[in-house]
Design a protein around this motif. Sequence first.
Motif, PDB file in Angstrom:
ATOM      1  N   PHE A  19       0.844  -1.427  -0.496  1.00 11.84           N
ATOM      2  CA  PHE A  19      -0.427  -0.069  -0.159  1.00 11.84           C
ATOM      3  C   PHE A  19       0.708   1.365  -0.046  1.00 11.84           C
ATOM      4  CE2 PHE A  19      -3.875  -2.373   2.077  1.00 11.84           C
ATOM      5  CZ  PHE A  19      -4.105  -2.747   0.821  1.00 11.84           C
ATOM      6  N   LEU A  20       1.762   1.685   0.346  1.00 12.69           N
ATOM      7  CA  LEU A  20       2.765   2.126   0.849  1.00 12.69           C
ATOM      8  C   LEU A  20       3.757   2.905  -0.675  1.00 12.69           C
ATOM      9  CD1 LEU A  20       4.103   2.399   4.454  1.00 12.69           C
ATOM     10  CD2 LEU A  20       2.477   4.178   3.560  1.00 12.69           C
ATOM     11  N   THR A  21       4.017   1.552  -0.687  1.00 12.16           N
ATOM     12  CA  THR A  21       4.551   1.748  -2.267  1.00 12.16           C
ATOM     13  C   THR A  21       4.097   2.065  -3.598  1.00 12.16           C
ATOM     14  OG1 THR A  21       6.127   0.081  -1.930  1.00 12.16           O
ATOM     15  CG2 THR A  21       6.418   0.468  -4.157  1.00 12.16           C
ATOM     16  N   CYS A  22       1.972   1.544  -3.798  1.00  7.54           N
ATOM     17  CA  CYS A  22       1.375   2.423  -4.339  1.00  7.54           C
ATOM     18  C   CYS A  22       1.484   3.922  -4.212  1.00  7.54           C
ATOM     19  CB  CYS A  22       0.238   1.439  -4.544  1.00  7.54           C
ATOM     20  SG  CYS A  22       0.625  -0.168  -5.047  1.00  7.54           S
ATOM     21  N   CYS A  23       1.012   4.237  -3.221  1.00 10.68           N
ATOM     22  CA  CYS A  23       0.848   5.209  -2.878  1.00 10.68           C
ATOM     23  C   CYS A  23       1.860   6.564  -2.991  1.00 10.68           C
ATOM     24  CB  CYS A  23       0.113   5.663  -1.280  1.00 10.68           C
ATOM     25  SG  CYS A  23      -0.284   7.322  -0.635  1.00 10.68           S
ATOM     26  N   MET A  24       3.156   5.992  -2.645  1.00  9.26           N
ATOM     27  CA  MET A  24       4.181   6.906  -3.216  1.00  9.26           C
ATOM     28  C   MET A  24       4.244   7.081  -4.510  1.00  9.26           C
ATOM     29  SD  MET A  24       7.931   5.748  -1.360  1.00  9.26           S
ATOM     30  CE  MET A  24       8.218   4.687  -1.767  1.00  9.26           C
ATOM     31  N   ALA A  25       3.907   6.011  -5.625  1.00  8.84           N
ATOM     32  CA  ALA A  25       4.387   6.218  -6.807  1.00  8.84           C
ATOM     33  C   ALA A  25       2.712   6.973  -7.117  1.00  8.84           C
ATOM     34  CB  ALA A  25       3.988   4.525  -7.378  1.00  8.84           C
ATOM     35  N   THR A  26       2.059   6.472  -7.037  1.00  4.16           N
ATOM     36  CA  THR A  26       0.777   7.845  -7.038  1.00  4.16           C
ATOM     37  C   THR A  26       1.154   9.440  -6.761  1.00  4.16           C
ATOM     38  OG1 THR A  26      -0.599   5.990  -6.482  1.00  4.16           O
ATOM     39  CG2 THR A  26      -1.981   8.069  -7.242  1.00  4.16           C
ATOM     40  N   LEU A  27       1.240   9.609  -5.473  1.00  4.74           N
ATOM     41  CA  LEU A  27       1.534  11.458  -5.074  1.00  4.74           C
ATOM     42  C   LEU A  27       3.139  11.748  -5.847  1.00  4.74           C
ATOM     43  CD1 LEU A  27       1.330  10.975  -1.341  1.00  4.74           C
ATOM     44  CD2 LEU A  27      -0.454  11.544  -3.489  1.00  4.74           C
ATOM     45  N   LEU A  45       0.152  16.206   5.829  1.00 10.28           N
ATOM     46  CA  LEU A  45      -0.564  15.353   5.286  1.00 10.28           C
ATOM     47  C   LEU A  45       0.410  14.443   4.398  1.00 10.28           C
ATOM     48  CD1 LEU A  45      -2.818  15.370   3.019  1.00 10.28           C
ATOM     49  CD2 LEU A  45      -0.900  16.311   0.993  1.00 10.28           C
ATOM     50  N   GLY A  46       1.047  13.981   4.544  1.00 11.18           N
ATOM     51  CA  GLY A  46       2.163  12.950   4.387  1.00 11.18           C
ATOM     52  C   GLY A  46       1.486  11.797   5.324  1.00 11.18           C
ATOM     53  N   HIS A  47       1.740  12.410   6.507  1.00 11.13           N
ATOM     54  CA  HIS A  47       1.751  11.052   8.165  1.00 11.13           C
ATOM     55  C   HIS A  47       0.315  10.764   7.653  1.00 11.13           C
ATOM     56  CE1 HIS A  47       4.971  11.753  10.015  1.00 11.13           C
ATOM     57  NE2 HIS A  47       4.808  12.984  10.078  1.00 11.13           N
ATOM     58  N   LYS A  48      -0.868  11.726   7.357  1.00  8.48           N
ATOM     59  CA  LYS A  48      -2.140  11.333   7.828  1.00  8.48           C
ATOM     60  C   LYS A  48      -1.914  10.744   6.782  1.00  8.48           C
ATOM     61  CE  LYS A  48      -4.143  15.615   8.988  1.00  8.48           C
ATOM     62  NZ  LYS A  48      -4.776  16.920   9.098  1.00  8.48           N
ATOM     63  N   ILE A  49      -1.837  10.535   5.270  1.00  9.83           N
ATOM     64  CA  ILE A  49      -1.830   9.378   3.728  1.00  9.83           C
ATOM     65  C   ILE A  49      -1.185   7.745   4.512  1.00  9.83           C
ATOM     66  CG2 ILE A  49      -0.977   8.339   2.042  1.00  9.83           C
ATOM     67  CD1 ILE A  49      -1.021  11.593   1.305  1.00  9.83           C
ATOM     68  N   CYS A  50       0.208   7.784   5.627  1.00 15.03           N
ATOM     69  CA  CYS A  50       0.778   6.527   5.407  1.00 15.03           C
ATOM     70  C   CYS A  50      -0.499   6.218   7.278  1.00 15.03           C
ATOM     71  CB  CYS A  50       1.974   7.441   6.801  1.00 15.03           C
ATOM     72  SG  CYS A  50       3.557   7.302   5.024  1.00 15.03           S
ATOM     73  N   ALA A  51      -0.962   6.609   7.734  1.00 20.04           N
ATOM     74  CA  ALA A  51      -1.985   6.554   8.440  1.00 20.04           C
ATOM     75  C   ALA A  51      -2.741   6.131   8.231  1.00 20.04           C
ATOM     76  CB  ALA A  51      -2.345   7.701   9.707  1.00 20.04           C
ATOM     77  N   ALA A  52      -3.038   6.397   6.791  1.00 27.02           N
ATOM     78  CA  ALA A  52      -4.894   5.826   6.204  1.00 27.02           C
ATOM     79  C   ALA A  52      -4.339   4.812   5.286  1.00 27.02           C
ATOM     80  CB  ALA A  52      -5.058   7.155   5.053  1.00 27.02           C
ATOM     81  N   MET A  53      -2.853   4.425   5.208  1.00 26.41           N
ATOM     82  CA  MET A  53      -2.702   3.201   4.391  1.00 26.41           C
ATOM     83  C   MET A  53      -2.248   1.365   5.779  1.00 26.41           C
ATOM     84  SD  MET A  53      -2.608   3.534   0.964  1.00 26.41           S
ATOM     85  CE  MET A  53      -3.862   5.219   1.822  1.00 26.41           C
ATOM     86  N   TRP A  54      -1.707   2.398   6.315  1.00 26.56           N
ATOM     87  CA  TRP A  54      -1.434   1.581   7.751  1.00 26.56           C
ATOM     88  C   TRP A  54      -3.061   1.717   8.015  1.00 26.56           C
ATOM     89  CZ3 TRP A  54       1.789  -1.657  10.195  1.00 26.56           C
ATOM     90  CH2 TRP A  54       3.076  -1.211  10.147  1.00 26.56           C
ATOM     91  N   PHE A  55      -4.152   2.093   8.002  1.00 25.37           N
ATOM     92  CA  PHE A  55      -5.222   1.345   8.625  1.00 25.37           C
ATOM     93  C   PHE A  55      -6.164   0.102   7.599  1.00 25.37           C
ATOM     94  CE2 PHE A  55      -9.773   2.635   8.735  1.00 25.37           C
ATOM     95  CZ  PHE A  55     -10.743   2.262   9.447  1.00 25.37           C
TER      96      PHE A  55
END
Length: 115
Positions: A19-27, A45-55
């Motif tokens: 999930f985090l790899t896909c999020c990084m590529a998308t961002l 915002l980056g912390h919120k996105i990472c927290a959302a991926m963990w969730f």
Amino acid sequence: LLCHVNANTKWLLGVVNMFLTCCMATLKVIIVKRPLRAQTWTTKLGHKICAAMWFLALCWYTPMLVGNIFYGRLYFSFEINECNYYYVNGWYLLYLTVALPVVNTLCNITLIITS
């Protein structure tokens, strides 16, 4: 206790990694396509996105964790030198055979589209 921790965290951390790899590529694609808008992004915002991926990963993994606790039988495999679960429940095997390919396919499609 360490066998339970090892067997459960390898699945969860693998999904979080995808999930985090896909999020990084998308961002990164969004930053390239809209550089002026991306300048206003903050670390919050980056912390919120990472927290959302963990969730999301925890939501995906919770049925597996419940299945491991109630239906899985833990054993130590000397061939691969790690702890694994032996699954005896039908719905749990169905969840594994559906959820893993779906998550893998979605992550691979995201990486292919954004690269």
